[in-house]
Structures are given as structure tokens and as C-alpha cells.
Scaffold this motif. Sequence first.
Motif, short mmCIF file in Angstrom:
data_model
loop_
_atom_site.label_atom_id
_atom_site.label_comp_id
_atom_site.label_asym_id
_atom_site.label_seq_id
_atom_site.Cartn_x
_atom_site.Cartn_y
_atom_site.Cartn_z
N GLN A 85 35.20 49.61 78.80
CA GLN A 85 36.16 48.51 78.72
C GLN A 85 36.65 48.31 77.29
O GLN A 85 37.84 48.06 77.05
CB GLN A 85 35.53 47.23 79.24
N SER A 136 29.97 48.02 71.12
CA SER A 136 29.61 48.49 72.46
C SER A 136 28.91 49.84 72.40
O SER A 136 28.01 50.12 73.22
CB SER A 136 30.86 48.58 73.33
N ARG A 183 27.29 51.10 79.39
CA ARG A 183 28.30 52.16 79.46
C ARG A 183 29.63 51.61 79.98
O ARG A 183 30.71 51.99 79.51
CB ARG A 183 27.81 53.31 80.34
N ALA A 184 29.56 50.69 80.95
CA ALA A 184 30.80 50.08 81.46
C ALA A 184 31.45 49.20 80.39
O ALA A 184 32.67 49.18 80.24
CB ALA A 184 30.49 49.25 82.72
N PRO A 186 17.40 50.90 80.55
CA PRO A 186 17.68 51.09 81.98
C PRO A 186 17.88 52.58 82.28
O PRO A 186 18.39 53.34 81.45
CB PRO A 186 18.98 50.30 82.18
N ASP A 240 19.87 54.21 84.38
CA ASP A 240 21.26 54.69 84.41
C ASP A 240 22.09 54.12 83.26
O ASP A 240 23.15 54.65 82.94
CB ASP A 240 21.91 54.33 85.75
N ASN A 241 21.63 53.04 82.65
CA ASN A 241 22.33 52.41 81.52
C ASN A 241 23.76 52.03 81.90
O ASN A 241 24.70 52.16 81.10
CB ASN A 241 22.35 53.37 80.32
N ALA A 242 23.94 51.55 83.13
CA ALA A 242 25.29 51.34 83.66
C ALA A 242 26.03 50.21 82.97
O ALA A 242 27.23 50.33 82.67
CB ALA A 242 25.20 51.06 85.17
N VAL A 243 25.35 49.12 82.70
CA VAL A 243 26.04 47.95 82.14
C VAL A 243 26.61 48.23 80.75
O VAL A 243 27.79 48.00 80.49
CB VAL A 243 25.09 46.73 82.13
N VAL A 273 24.78 50.92 73.83
CA VAL A 273 24.39 51.99 74.74
C VAL A 273 23.02 52.54 74.37
O VAL A 273 22.29 53.07 75.22
CB VAL A 273 25.46 53.10 74.73
#
Length: 650
Positions: free
Chosen positions: A525, A429, A520-521, A513, A515-518, A433
Amino acid sequence: MSRSKFVSLAIVVVSVGLIGISIGFAQTSLPNPAPYPNPTNPLKVTGTLPTTPLPPPNLNGPIQMQSVPVGPQPAPQGSVPPSAANQFEHHDDLLNLPRIFAHQWSPTKLVVPDNVISERYMRSQDPNARGLTLKEAIYIAIQNNPALKASQLDPIASMESVREANGTFDPNLTAQGDIEKSVAPVTSALETGGGTAYVQKFYDWNFGLNKVSAITNGTWGVTFNNDRALSNSLFSGVNPSYSPSLALSLSQPLLQNFGWDFATINVQIAESGQKQAQWTYGQALQDFVQKIGGDYWNVVLSEENLDVARAALRFNLDLVRQNAISVKVGTLAPIDLQEAQSAAATSEANVYTAEANLKNSRTQLRQDVMLNPYGTFLPEEIQPLTRPNPQEQTVVDEERALELAVQYVPSLGSMREAIRDALLQVKFSENQVLPQLNLGAQFGLSSTAGTTPCRALFGGATTGNCTIPAVPPAVTPTPGSKLPFGGIYGDALDRLWGFTYYNYAAVLTFQMPLDNAVPRAALAQARVLYEQQRVLYRAALSQTVVNVESSLANLYADYKRASATASATYYARQSLHDEQIRFRVGMATTHDLLQFQEEEVSAEGNQVQAEVDLENAKLALAHSDGTLLREFNINWEVLNPHEVPWYAAF
């Protein structure tokens, strides 16, 4: 009444009582009388009796089996090697392809085996009985029990997940062959020299090979295309033409999906999952061994309880005979006979209950061991040969037991592997990022050959490299031009390796992306899961400490309880013996004797229960510190599932 007459009467009463006792004990080999009084007997008791009483139990033991010992049993192999998955694979797929193809078109239907649905099989039974020690019962159960075999398939299936992950690096070969033809109306009179149809025909035979690198995680490919084109166009400089081409390509990630050993991270995750499956199976195997031990000692307990219940019934039946004789001669009141008959009926009920418990426990042991050499629906009965040994004491150090538990308890090993798996997920993960930065490169060669006709020059040119023959009314040949690509397919291949005609390209792409949200989330997790696994492991360690210390406490308590109940049984027997002597001389009543007999039966039952509980406590301690399999010399260990097929080495 004078003193002498009183003494004489007492002697007569005692003598008659002794005669009744001697007669009762002398007739123990005769058939047992009915536990209920005969309705025609004038000494019958008042109250409601069963209209059809059950037949008296056979005190010689119809449940006892004539068992035959089995031969020496080798220690089973508890580990599941990676090669166990080979039996479900087809390594000769190319040879099997015709058979698989024919089978899929076969009109036959798959039939469930007879041993699943056959009524005849359901009625089959093996009447033999085998005498087994505890270790032999465990060995045979591990080899035969279907539920354990089902658990054994889990690490095998997980091994296929490892091979599936390695399959990412398996080279992919492609091949294509096609024929295409089109006939279209012409749009120019010059296109076909006067024909009304424009005809084209193409032949293609193309090959390709691409592979993901196990080192860099890049994808490289090789394509070899071959085209043959034929048309009736006057503008085709090579007709028919052969056009082979060769291209090399590479797509290499530089940030995301790139890193040291990152290409094989999914393989590492699959290997970790396979190790977890092995640990889980090891825990199931250890639980199963403890279950077989519990079933085995439950049969022993039921047998011992049945012996105690039968001994109590024999005692009470003898007392009924004694009291019946004494009542007949007038030396005993009918109430004493009724009390003895009540105790005998209660003892008979206890025998029936003990017989049912023994049958149930034997059924459970039989179905779990599944000793079935002849493949019948009901396997052979099992007769335990091992008996409790309360004198065998083992001193266990608590600190050493905790060390063994941390090292050998399979469930803890599975959780440690789950922590490693979660850590790999965090590593993956974290990489996701990063932005995508990919390098694409390609280099290709091309060539052509075929029939090259001589075409007329345009624009008034008078010099060419070929001549078109004169066609009346023309009297002189016409100069023309002809492409220098004449030849056959082999000539086209020769020109291909001359590196005269080539192409290349290099592409650098970037994507991220804002914000790179996916990713990072997903990383968060993964870190939560990792922390959760660590906390759960700490909780499991605490529970293991509880299990070990509880098992030790129970073991030591059962050692002492077995010794105390043995002493209680000894003194209860002595007390009953003394009370029998007092009863014979008329110094004790039937009620007193039955109370002492009840205490003796209770003491024997407590001793049997304590000795069996001690054996179960030994199993429980070995189960809690993870040494149960080693106690029975069962070879089990976690094997490394790491495999490197030839295509995963580069």
C-alpha cells in the motif's frame, strides 16, 4: 410650392430644430425630467406605464464616496514561522498547574465573546471610506481577513504534530507512595508467639525514569524502590526493615524498529506534513491575493460601467428634451419623441442595474479586505484608487514562465513534499517487514536494614552470635542468632552502594508471523501511494503547463483587445459626433442617431471590460507561474520546521 418657398421652409425647420437643441443642452444643469411622459401631456405615448414609476437616478452619483487615503502600508509577512505555535502553548506548565486546577473546579461558565453574539455589535458600522491602491488593499486584506487567518492556523497545528512526534523521546518520570496494612488471623501458634492476629504494615516510596532513545530506538529505564515492612511475626529476621533497590533496564530492538535515523522517522514524517501545510497555505495565500485583485478590478469595472450608463442616460434625456420641443413646434413627428423616450427609459434601467452591480462589488471588496480599525460589525468602505493601465505591457518568455511555475507554484511544492512523505512511509513499511528481534537486559542492586532481634537456635545448636536473656524458670541465657543487617534507612543505602547484593538478566526474543501478510500488505500500500503521488505530480505539471500557456495567450489577446476596443471607442465617438451634426440639420432621424449612440455605448463598455480583463489577465499569469506574491512584494517562503529538543538529541 416654389423652390424659394421650399428653401425658406427648410431653413425655418432647421432653425427651430437648432433652437430646440440649444435649449436642451442649456438646461442640462436643471433637475432631470421624469423618464416617462406626463399623462396630462397631449403628446403622451400609448401603452401601459407603471402606476408608480421609480424616481430618476441621480446622475451626479450618490454612490460616489468621499474616501480618505490610508498611510503607507508595510509589506505583510506571509510566512508562518514555527514559533507562531508558541502562543498556543504553556511553557510554564508547572506554574500554571495550580491555576488550571483551580479553574477546573470553578463554577463559572465560559462566555462567548460579545463580538460573536452581541446584537449591539451586529448593529455597529464604520461610516468611513478609505481610498486604497490595489497593493494597499491586498496588504490590509492579508492582515485582517478572518478566512485567511483560519488557513494560517493549519501550519501552526501541523507544527504541534512535529512537537508531538518529538515528545516520544521525552523522559517519563514516575513516582509512587503508598501505605498498606493487613490484620489476619494466625494459622500457627508459633507465628506470633501466642497472639491471635497476624499484623503487617508496608510503606512504599518508589521512583522511576524511562526514556526512548532518539538514536537506537531502544527504551532504557531506571527504578529506585524503597520498602519499609513491619509485622508481629516471630520469624522476621529484620523487623521493622528498610529495603531499597536500584535497577537499570534496557529493551533494544535489533531488526524491526531499528536502523540509522529510524527512531526519528515519525518526526521526519511529521515535518514533511508540516511543510505540506505551509505549501498549502502558500497556495491559499496566492489564491486569496488573486481574489482580492479580482474584487478590486470588479469594483473598478462597475464604476466605469456606471459612468458609461449615466452618460448614455444624459444623452437620451437631452434627446428627449430636444424632440419634445421639436414636436411642439411641429417640426418632428411624435414617433421620434416616443423612440427617444423609450431609449431614455432603457438607459435609466441600465443605470439602476449598474448602480446595483457597483454596490454589490463594493460590498464584496469591503468584506474581503475587512478594513476595520474600530472593530465594528461592518468594516469601512473601500474606494479603489488604481486604474487600468493598458499601455503598460510586459513581455513574458514562455519557457521562463514554465520554469518559474515549477519552482514557485505552491501546489506543486506541496505535491513534491507529499512524494517525500510517501517515500518515508515506504521506508517505514519496509522496516516493519523484518522480524522482531529484541534484546532485553537488566541489572539491579538491593539492600536491607532495620531492627534485627536475637532469635533462638534450632536443631540443638549451642553456639550463636547473640544471647537471649534468661526468663524464669530458666536460669541460664539461651544462645541465639541475629542477622547482620541492623541499622536505619541510611545504613540500608550505604549497603546498597556496596554492590554486595545484586541481580542481572539478559533476554533475547524473536517473533515473526509465518506468512508476514500484514506488514507485506502495508508495504505494498505504501508503494502504491508513493507511485500515485508521483503520477499525480506529473498530472499537476501538465495542468500547470496548460495554465501558464492559457494565461499567456489570454494576456496577449487582452493586450490586443484593449487596443482594438480603444480604437473602436474612438471611431464610435467620431461617428456619433458626425451623426449628431447630420441630425441637427435634419439629414438623420432619431432612430439613426440612437443606433450610433448605442454603438458608442457598446464600444465604451467593451473598452472598459477589455481593460479590466487585461488587469485580471496579468494577475492570472502571475498566479499560474507562482510569482503573484512576489509581484506585490509579499514575503512568503517555506520554513524548516526541524526542531531538536534536548530530550530528542539522545
